[in-house]
Design a protein around this motif. Sequence first.
Motif, PDB file in Angstrom:
ATOM      1  N   GLU A  79       0.831  -1.202   0.000  1.00 31.45           N
ATOM      2  CA  GLU A  79       0.000   0.000   0.000  1.00 31.45           C
ATOM      3  C   GLU A  79       0.870   1.258   0.000  1.00 31.45           C
ATOM      4  O   GLU A  79       0.610   2.203  -0.751  1.00 31.45           O
ATOM      5  CB  GLU A  79      -0.910  -0.011   1.232  1.00 31.45           C
ATOM      6  N   VAL A  80       1.916   1.246   0.828  1.00 33.70           N
ATOM      7  CA  VAL A  80       2.821   2.406   0.870  1.00 33.70           C
ATOM      8  C   VAL A  80       3.530   2.565  -0.465  1.00 33.70           C
ATOM      9  O   VAL A  80       3.686   3.685  -0.979  1.00 33.70           O
ATOM     10  CB  VAL A  80       3.834   2.249   2.033  1.00 33.70           C
ATOM     11  N   SER A  81       3.960   1.447  -1.067  1.00 33.59           N
ATOM     12  CA  SER A  81       4.628   1.517  -2.371  1.00 33.59           C
ATOM     13  C   SER A  81       3.699   2.091  -3.432  1.00 33.59           C
ATOM     14  O   SER A  81       4.112   2.894  -4.265  1.00 33.59           O
ATOM     15  CB  SER A  81       5.102   0.122  -2.794  1.00 33.59           C
ATOM     16  N   ASP A  82       2.427   1.664  -3.405  1.00 35.22           N
ATOM     17  CA  ASP A  82       1.451   2.200  -4.359  1.00 35.22           C
ATOM     18  C   ASP A  82       1.276   3.704  -4.173  1.00 35.22           C
ATOM     19  O   ASP A  82       1.243   4.465  -5.147  1.00 35.22           O
ATOM     20  CB  ASP A  82       0.095   1.506  -4.210  1.00 35.22           C
ATOM     21  N   ARG A  83       1.170   4.120  -2.911  1.00 35.22           N
ATOM     22  CA  ARG A  83       1.004   5.563  -2.650  1.00 35.22           C
ATOM     23  C   ARG A  83       2.231   6.337  -3.117  1.00 35.22           C
ATOM     24  O   ARG A  83       2.101   7.406  -3.728  1.00 35.22           O
ATOM     25  CB  ARG A  83       0.781   5.813  -1.160  1.00 35.22           C
ATOM     26  N   LEU A  84       3.412   5.800  -2.835  1.00 33.26           N
ATOM     27  CA  LEU A  84       4.634   6.479  -3.270  1.00 33.26           C
ATOM     28  C   LEU A  84       4.717   6.542  -4.793  1.00 33.26           C
ATOM     29  O   LEU A  84       5.154   7.554  -5.358  1.00 33.26           O
ATOM     30  CB  LEU A  84       5.870   5.778  -2.705  1.00 33.26           C
ATOM     31  N   ALA A  85       4.288   5.477  -5.465  1.00 33.15           N
ATOM     32  CA  ALA A  85       4.308   5.470  -6.931  1.00 33.15           C
ATOM     33  C   ALA A  85       3.362   6.538  -7.479  1.00 33.15           C
ATOM     34  O   ALA A  85       3.692   7.241  -8.442  1.00 33.15           O
ATOM     35  CB  ALA A  85       3.916   4.083  -7.455  1.00 33.15           C
ATOM     36  N   ARG A  86       2.174   6.666  -6.858  1.00 32.42           N
ATOM     37  CA  ARG A  86       1.236   7.704  -7.306  1.00 32.42           C
ATOM     38  C   ARG A  86       1.811   9.100  -7.048  1.00 32.42           C
ATOM     39  O   ARG A  86       1.676  10.001  -7.888  1.00 32.42           O
ATOM     40  CB  ARG A  86      -0.112   7.535  -6.595  1.00 32.42           C
ATOM     41  N   ILE A  87       2.459   9.269  -5.897  1.00 35.70           N
ATOM     42  CA  ILE A  87       3.063  10.573  -5.594  1.00 35.70           C
ATOM     43  C   ILE A  87       4.174  10.882  -6.595  1.00 35.70           C
ATOM     44  O   ILE A  87       4.263  12.004  -7.115  1.00 35.70           O
ATOM     45  CB  ILE A  87       3.596  10.594  -4.140  1.00 35.70           C
ATOM     46  N   GLU A  88       5.020   9.892  -6.884  1.00 33.24           N
ATOM     47  CA  GLU A  88       6.098  10.089  -7.864  1.00 33.24           C
ATOM     48  C   GLU A  88       5.513  10.437  -9.230  1.00 33.24           C
ATOM     49  O   GLU A  88       6.036  11.299  -9.939  1.00 33.24           O
ATOM     50  CB  GLU A  88       6.965   8.832  -7.980  1.00 33.24           C
ATOM     51  N   GLY A  89       4.430   9.731  -9.608  1.00 32.78           N
ATOM     52  CA  GLY A  89       3.779  10.027 -10.890  1.00 32.78           C
ATOM     53  C   GLY A  89       3.265  11.460 -10.914  1.00 32.78           C
ATOM     54  O   GLY A  89       3.418  12.173 -11.922  1.00 32.78           O
ATOM     55  N   GLY A  90       2.667  11.902  -9.803  1.00 32.54           N
ATOM     56  CA  GLY A  90       2.187  13.286  -9.730  1.00 32.54           C
ATOM     57  C   GLY A  90       3.322  14.284  -9.810  1.00 32.54           C
ATOM     58  O   GLY A  90       3.207  15.332 -10.475  1.00 32.54           O
ATOM     59  N   ILE A  91       4.433  13.969  -9.131  1.00 29.41           N
ATOM     60  CA  ILE A  91       5.594  14.875  -9.191  1.00 29.41           C
ATOM     61  C   ILE A  91       6.150  14.931 -10.604  1.00 29.41           C
ATOM     62  O   ILE A  91       6.486  16.012 -11.108  1.00 29.41           O
ATOM     63  CB  ILE A  91       6.662  14.429  -8.177  1.00 29.41           C
ATOM     64  N   ARG A  92       6.244  13.793 -11.264  1.00 27.69           N
ATOM     65  CA  ARG A  92       6.743  13.784 -12.659  1.00 27.69           C
ATOM     66  C   ARG A  92       5.832  14.599 -13.568  1.00 27.69           C
ATOM     67  O   ARG A  92       6.303  15.349 -14.427  1.00 27.69           O
ATOM     68  CB  ARG A  92       6.847  12.347 -13.162  1.00 27.69           C
ATOM     69  N   LEU A  93       4.517  14.412 -13.387  1.00 30.58           N
ATOM     70  CA  LEU A  93       3.566  15.171 -14.202  1.00 30.58           C
ATOM     71  C   LEU A  93       3.712  16.667 -13.937  1.00 30.58           C
ATOM     72  O   LEU A  93       3.726  17.478 -14.882  1.00 30.58           O
ATOM     73  CB  LEU A  93       2.140  14.702 -13.908  1.00 30.58           C
ATOM     74  N   ALA A  94       3.835  17.019 -12.658  1.00 27.48           N
ATOM     75  CA  ALA A  94       3.993  18.445 -12.319  1.00 27.48           C
ATOM     76  C   ALA A  94       5.298  18.985 -12.902  1.00 27.48           C
ATOM     77  O   ALA A  94       5.337  20.118 -13.432  1.00 27.48           O
ATOM     78  CB  ALA A  94       3.971  18.628 -10.803  1.00 27.48           C
ATOM     79  N   ASN A  95       6.363  18.197 -12.825  1.00 28.17           N
ATOM     80  CA  ASN A  95       7.647  18.637 -13.414  1.00 28.17           C
ATOM     81  C   ASN A  95       7.532  18.803 -14.923  1.00 28.17           C
ATOM     82  O   ASN A  95       8.042  19.773 -15.497  1.00 28.17           O
ATOM     83  CB  ASN A  95       8.760  17.637 -13.072  1.00 28.17           C
ATOM     84  N   TRP A  96       6.857  17.853 -15.571  1.00 28.69           N
ATOM     85  CA  TRP A  96       6.696  17.941 -17.024  1.00 28.69           C
ATOM     86  C   TRP A  96       5.861  19.171 -17.391  1.00 28.69           C
ATOM     87  O   TRP A  96       6.195  19.896 -18.327  1.00 28.69           O
ATOM     88  CB  TRP A  96       6.033  16.668 -17.538  1.00 28.69           C
ATOM     89  N   ALA A  97       4.774  19.373 -16.641  1.00 26.06           N
ATOM     90  CA  ALA A  97       3.911  20.526 -16.922  1.00 26.06           C
ATOM     91  C   ALA A  97       4.685  21.828 -16.696  1.00 26.06           C
ATOM     92  O   ALA A  97       4.577  22.775 -17.495  1.00 26.06           O
ATOM     93  CB  ALA A  97       2.665  20.487 -16.038  1.00 26.06           C
ATOM     94  N   THR A  98       5.475  21.870 -15.623  1.00 26.65           N
ATOM     95  CA  THR A  98       6.280  23.073 -15.355  1.00 26.65           C
ATOM     96  C   THR A  98       7.285  23.299 -16.473  1.00 26.65           C
ATOM     97  O   THR A  98       7.453  24.436 -16.963  1.00 26.65           O
ATOM     98  CB  THR A  98       7.014  22.927 -14.003  1.00 26.65           C
ATOM     99  N   LEU A  99       7.956  22.258 -16.889  1.00 30.92           N
ATOM    100  CA  LEU A  99       8.938  22.370 -17.968  1.00 30.92           C
ATOM    101  C   LEU A  99       8.265  22.805 -19.266  1.00 30.92           C
ATOM    102  O   LEU A  99       8.795  23.671 -19.994  1.00 30.92           O
ATOM    103  CB  LEU A  99       9.634  21.020 -18.172  1.00 30.92           C
ATOM    104  N   ALA A 100       7.084  22.245 -19.559  1.00 29.66           N
ATOM    105  CA  ALA A 100       6.360  22.624 -20.768  1.00 29.66           C
ATOM    106  C   ALA A 100       5.963  24.094 -20.714  1.00 29.66           C
ATOM    107  O   ALA A 100       6.098  24.831 -21.722  1.00 29.66           O
ATOM    108  CB  ALA A 100       5.124  21.737 -20.940  1.00 29.66           C
ATOM    109  N   CYS A 101       5.499  24.552 -19.541  1.00 30.61           N
ATOM    110  CA  CYS A 101       5.126  25.958 -19.397  1.00 30.61           C
ATOM    111  C   CYS A 101       6.339  26.873 -19.564  1.00 30.61           C
ATOM    112  O   CYS A 101       6.261  27.927 -20.223  1.00 30.61           O
ATOM    113  CB  CYS A 101       4.466  26.208 -18.044  1.00 30.61           C
TER     114      CYS A 101
END
Length: 130
Positions: A79-101
């Motif tokens: 469960e913790v690994s799943d949550r961390l994976a979702r958090i990492e995915g959100g951080i990657r998406l936010a980084n990509w969106a920031t870089l795109a902007c």
Amino acid sequence: MQDNRCATAEEVALLRERVARVEGGHDHLRDGLDTLSRQFSDLRRDLTQAVAENAARTRHEIMSRVDEMGRDAQSRDAEVSDRLARIEGGIRLANWATLACIALATGLLGWAQIGDAVWKVLLSLAGMSS
């Protein structure tokens, strides 16, 4: 000197009766001790068996609890690994969106500067020809 006296038949019979009673009591005591010894052996065997069964049952219960705790820990880890994976995915998406902007803003600023320079050139050319 001592007179040697012979026992009468009645005395001998009495003595034999007493000896028979003593021997009977001895036999009775021996039978009782044998019975007690067998009972003690049976009790020791039963106690040993009961202790072994209790120990086996206790070991089984402990191992069941340990297995259950292990499964719970694995479940929590997953469960913790799943949550961390979702958090990492959100951080990657936010980084990509920031870089795109940033890239878009930089590109727009670059094109704006180019457009402004072209506009100034066009204005200066238009002002020269007038």
